[in-house]
Design a protein around this motif. Structure first.
Motif, PDB file in Angstrom:
ATOM      1  N   THR A 176       0.833  -1.209   0.000  1.00  0.00           N
ATOM      2  CA  THR A 176       0.000   0.000   0.000  1.00  0.00           C
ATOM      3  C   THR A 176       0.866   1.257   0.000  1.00  0.00           C
ATOM      4  O   THR A 176       0.853   2.044   0.954  1.00  0.00           O
ATOM      5  CB  THR A 176      -0.926   0.010   1.233  1.00  0.00           C
TER       6      THR A 176
ATOM      7  N   GLU B  67      -1.005   4.693   0.465  1.00  0.00           N
ATOM      8  CA  GLU B  67      -1.483   4.879   1.830  1.00  0.00           C
ATOM      9  C   GLU B  67      -0.322   5.319   2.740  1.00  0.00           C
ATOM     10  O   GLU B  67      -0.485   6.179   3.604  1.00  0.00           O
ATOM     11  CB  GLU B  67      -2.093   3.577   2.349  1.00  0.00           C
TER      12      GLU B  67
ATOM     13  N   LYS C  94       0.346   8.953   2.255  1.00  0.00           N
ATOM     14  CA  LYS C  94      -0.641   9.807   2.924  1.00  0.00           C
ATOM     15  C   LYS C  94      -0.302   9.993   4.399  1.00  0.00           C
ATOM     16  O   LYS C  94      -0.547  11.054   4.973  1.00  0.00           O
ATOM     17  CB  LYS C  94      -2.025   9.187   2.798  1.00  0.00           C
ATOM     18  N   ARG C  95       0.270   8.960   5.005  1.00  0.00           N
ATOM     19  CA  ARG C  95       0.516   8.993   6.455  1.00  0.00           C
ATOM     20  C   ARG C  95       1.881   9.567   6.817  1.00  0.00           C
ATOM     21  O   ARG C  95       2.116   9.928   7.969  1.00  0.00           O
ATOM     22  CB  ARG C  95       0.364   7.585   7.027  1.00  0.00           C
TER      23      ARG C  95
ATOM     24  N   SER D 234       4.105  10.555  -3.220  1.00  0.00           N
ATOM     25  CA  SER D 234       3.471   9.406  -3.872  1.00  0.00           C
ATOM     26  C   SER D 234       4.402   8.771  -4.894  1.00  0.00           C
ATOM     27  O   SER D 234       4.449   7.537  -5.031  1.00  0.00           O
ATOM     28  CB  SER D 234       2.171   9.843  -4.566  1.00  0.00           C
TER      29      SER D 234
END
Length: 284
Positions: free
Chosen positions: A122, A125, A128-129, A135
């Protein structure tokens, strides 16, 4: 400056915990590294000092250029969550393109030992964290891990044992893909890998349940002695009494040599039998 340091003027230090900031020098088993609180440490250590990791230091407080420095007689890696995260971050910075020390630390704190799985399964994800992970870098990391997932898993496991990047690669190359299982069963098997000395094996084997009279420990020390004599003298045949005495000296120098001489000699004989079966030595 910490309260622990304020209480020290010029005397012996026993089992002080320090947090490494940066390795200043490292060569041939000798290191100098900076720590928090403006302190530095110099002494012998068998691997690379990792920023953020904790070390237990014994020695004498001195001074270098007006700042406190510990002249260490012993430097040991401390097992702690902070040290584990530091080693994970170091691994990521050394192996995954686009991930530096800062992002590596954030990833380690967030995902721990699952970080490779998260980046692989992932990546968006994860981006994002982790604010400093873009990305595009996360996607590139997933692609890089995809091609070498098994290899990276093993290298990370080896790094968590406190091995440096080069040591980890040497162990993986020398022992194969089941290197972690082999190391857990017998840490002294690493002595056959380039760049791994007896001190490294001894550190990894250390613990409350370490059997100092384990024949595998004696066999590892014996192999180390034989290698040192071979490279130093160029010979391949040595008197077994000489090897036994030097093996005992090496064991004493590290974690110790308990028991009567007669008991130690019996264990040494077992170690020789093991090494003969392993085809690492021959006795004539």
């Amino acid at each position: 400056m910490s309260e622990e340091l304020k209480d020290i003027t010029d005397g012996k230090i026993t089992d002080m915990t320090v947090v490494a900031v940066k390795q200043i020098y490292g060569n041939n088993g000798f290191v100098i590294f900076a720590c928090k609180d403006g302190l530095s440490v110099k002494g012998r250590f068998d691997s690379t000092i990792v920023p953020g990791a904790e070390y237990i230091v014994t020695g004498k407080m001195s001074e270098y250029k007006g700042k406190p420095q510990i002249d260490a007689s012993s430097i040991k890696q401390k097992e702690s969550s902070d040290s584990k995260n530091a080693f994970i971050a170091s691994f990521l910075a050394d192996n995954i393109k686009g991930i530096g020390e800062k992002t590596g630390n954030l990833l380690a704190e967030e995902f721990g030992e699952d970080v490779l799985e998260v980046l692989f399964e992932t990546p968006f994800e994860a981006a994002k964290r982790i604010p400093s992970l873009s990305s595009s870098v996360a996607e590139q990391a997933a692609l890089q891990i995809e091609g070498e997932k098994d290899r990276f898993d093993r290298l990370l496991a080896l790094r968590l044992h406190g091995l440096s990047k080069s040591q980890s690669e040497s162990v993986l190359e020398g022992l194969g893909m089941d290197c972690v299982e082999k190391l857990n069963e017998n840490p002294y098997i690493m002595i056959r890998c380039d760049g791994i000395g007896f001190e490294t094996c001894e550190r990894i084997a250390s613990g409350e349940d370490q059997n100092l009279l384990d024949p595998l420990r004696f066999a590892g020390a014996m192999r180390s002695v034989l290698s040192e004599l071979h490279y130093g003298q160029g010979h391949t045949r040595f008197d077994i009494g000489l090897i036994r005495d030097k093996t005992f000296d090496l064991l004493k120098k590290n974690n110790g040599l308990p028991g009567e001489r007669e008991v130690c000699e019996s264990v040494f004989d077992e170690a020789v039998e093991y090494a003969v079966k392993d085809k690492s030595v021959a006795v004539f």
